[in-house]
Design an enzyme around this catalytic site. Structure first.
Site: not given
Ligand code: NAI
Length: 462
Positions: A53, A76, A81, A128, A188, A213, A218, A222-223, A227, A333, A383, A391, A395
């Site tokens: 991003h 990006s 983003s 990322d 990332e 990650n 991180k 960050d996550n 958020c 993501h 963020h 984070s 990196q």
């Molecule tokens: P995580 O693996 O810690 O959490 C995902 C959760 O979703 C798990 O607990 C899993 O059991 C649950 N899950 C999976 N399928 C499901 C369903 N059908 N119904 C309900 N729950 C379900 O992953 P994390 O780190 O929380 O990341 C989640 C996403 O966010 C990833 O795609 C990651 O790349 C992205 N991300 C986005 C950020 C942003 O700023 N927008 C920052 C960091 C990560």
């Protein structure tokens, strides 16, 4: 010299620079690395392709990498983003960047391709979500004659397949040569890390990878805390809706889900959570959130947010059941958490950039944010700098590690050692006025750690 960047408006560079100056005061980890490594320049000779991003915080990362000696080209990793003033500041500073907020999918892959075009070829990837890695590996497999560019199953695939074919025609053998020159990738995010472990499992990872990650500094910051600040920011900038009193459903209670639920609860929403993992479901319940199924709440909640990194979580049947003017968004993501493709034949009314109102057959409308792409970066600015400093410090350390000690790593996915994780945290304490206590030698030996750290065993989960 011909212009080697694509940005929306280079005149935004001054504004970008002013915001960058502010960001530097909030990114102590990155600034400390500039002080520590600015003279020795451990990244001299590194030609880093960045696919992440293109925000103000990322601009600070890019300038840290260049201060450490690297040559950098940047795209990006998401079409919505980019912060155009950040991209312009970087371009004006002489680093090639290819990113515009609202670029098309075709442009997205073209820009990524351009970010690989160093005169001497790229030798490092900073990814990322894994798009830069995917581009090179898929192209190299296609060059090897594998049937990997079949009938596309999505607009996304259509765009990447077309770009790969174009590059193969223009420069035969380019993908294989590029793949063989890459010394390593630092990744990332959770979704990109899943892709890397999958490649490793299938024996298809051709270079070492560092999973940034899963540094504690991180994903547990960050996550989660990122958020916590940026989710509600995105919903407010998009809709100006009153959050207090509304019922919000958060799908997924991993790190991003925990931050998202806290964000909405902090704004006064009544939060419900859906989960598939009993451990995370129990955590949600004990944090005070009702754990429900989406089917049970689809027709009664006001706001729906996906945080799972999984696909088809909010499906067409859920959206059809939703009440009039329900808000639907994703912070994971990729955009496939919500079945946006199934809404294509519905009536869309664009309200403003990255906000659409979509009419269901019943006459009810829903508000969809960022066409299902991550809304904290699409509708807001992602963020805050401080958490991104943690984070991005990981990196930079990962890039130094892979570039300077790459031969010590196999073609596998690694996590940075705990002492570096603790170092990243330590670099951020002063900014928040935190004062560390010291273990006495007796205390250190009683709990079996060194006075200098690491302070926890590898299996500790924080
Ligand atoms: P995580 O693996 O810690 O959490 C995902 C959760 O979703 C798990 O607990 C899993 O059991 C649950 N899950 C999976 N399928 C499901 C369903 N059908 N119904 C309900 N729950 C379900 O992953 P994390 O780190 O929380 O990341 C989640 C996403 O966010 C990833 O795609 C990651 O790349 C992205 N991300 C986005 C950020 C942003 O700023 N927008 C920052 C960091 C990560």
């Amino acid at each position: 010299m011909t212009q080697d960047y694509i940005v929306k408006d280079i005149n935004l560079a001054d504004f970008g620079r002013k915001e960058l100056d502010i960001a530097e005061t909030e990114m102590p980890g990155l600034m400390a690395l500039r002080t520590e490594f600015g003279d020795s320049k451990p990244l001299k000779g590194a030609r880093i392709v960045g696919s992440l991003h293109m925000t103000i915080q990322t601009a600070c990362l890019i300038e840290t990498l260049t201060a450490l000696g690297a040559d950098v080209r940047w795209a990006s990793c998401n079409i919505f983003s980019t912060q155009d003033h950040a991209a312009s500041a970087i371009a004006a500073g002489g680093t090639p960047v290819f990113a515009i907020k609202g670029q098309s999918l075709v442009e997205h892959w073209d820009y990524l391709d351009r970010s690989f075009q160093f005169p001497d070829g790229a030798n490092m990837i900073l990814d990322d979500g894994g798009d830069a890695t995917l581009y090179v590996l898929l192209g190299a497999r296609a060059e090897a004659g594998e049937d990997v560019l079949g009938v596309p199953t999505s607009e996304e695939e259509e765009a990447i397949f077309a770009q790969i074919r174009k590059r193969m025609e223009q420069s035969p053998g380019w993908f294989t040569k590029t793949r063989d020159a890459i010394m390593g990738v630092s990744e990332e995010t959770t979704t990109g890390v899943h892709r890397l472990y999958d490649l490793q499992k299938k024996g298809l990872l051709p270079f070492p990878a560092i999973n940034v990650n899963d540094s504690v500094t991180k994903s547990k910051f960050d996550n989660k805390y990122g958020c916590k600040e940026s989710l509600v920011d995105g919903i407010r900038r998009a809709t100006d809706t009153m959050m207090a009193g509304k019922v919000a459903v958060v799908c997924g209670y991993g790190d991003v889900g925990k931050g998202s639920a806290a964000s909405l609860a902090g704004a006064g929403a009544r939060v419900k959570v859906t989960e598939v993992d009993p451990i995370c479901a129990l955590q949600a319940a004990m944090d005070g959130f009702e754990v429900v199924t989406l089917e049970d709440v689809a027709d009664s909640a006001d706001i729906f947010i996906t945080t799972t990194g999984n696909k088809d979580v909010i499906r067409i049947e859920h959206m059809r059941a939703m009440k009039n003017m329900a808000i639907v968004g994703n912070i994971g993501h990729f955009d496939n958490e919500i079945q946006v493709a199934s809404l294509k034949n519905h009536k869309w009314t664009n309200i403003k950039e990255q906000v659409d109102m979509i009419e269901m057959p019943s006459g009810n409308k829903i508000i969809l944010l960022s066409e299902g792409r991550l809304l904290n970066l699409g509708n807001a600015t992602g963020h805050p700098s401080f958490v991104m400093s943690a984070s991005f410090t990981n990196q930079v350390l990962a890039q130094i590690e892979l570039f300077t000690k790459g031969e010590q790593y196999g073609n596998e996915v690694y996590i940075l050692p705990k002492h570096l994780d603790e170092k990243v945290a330590a670099l951020h304490l002063a900014k928040v006025g935190a004062k560390l206590s010291k273990l006495s030698p007796e205390q250190a030996s009683y709990i079996g750690v060194s006075n200098e750290g690491p302070f926890k065993p590898e299996h500790y989960r924080y």
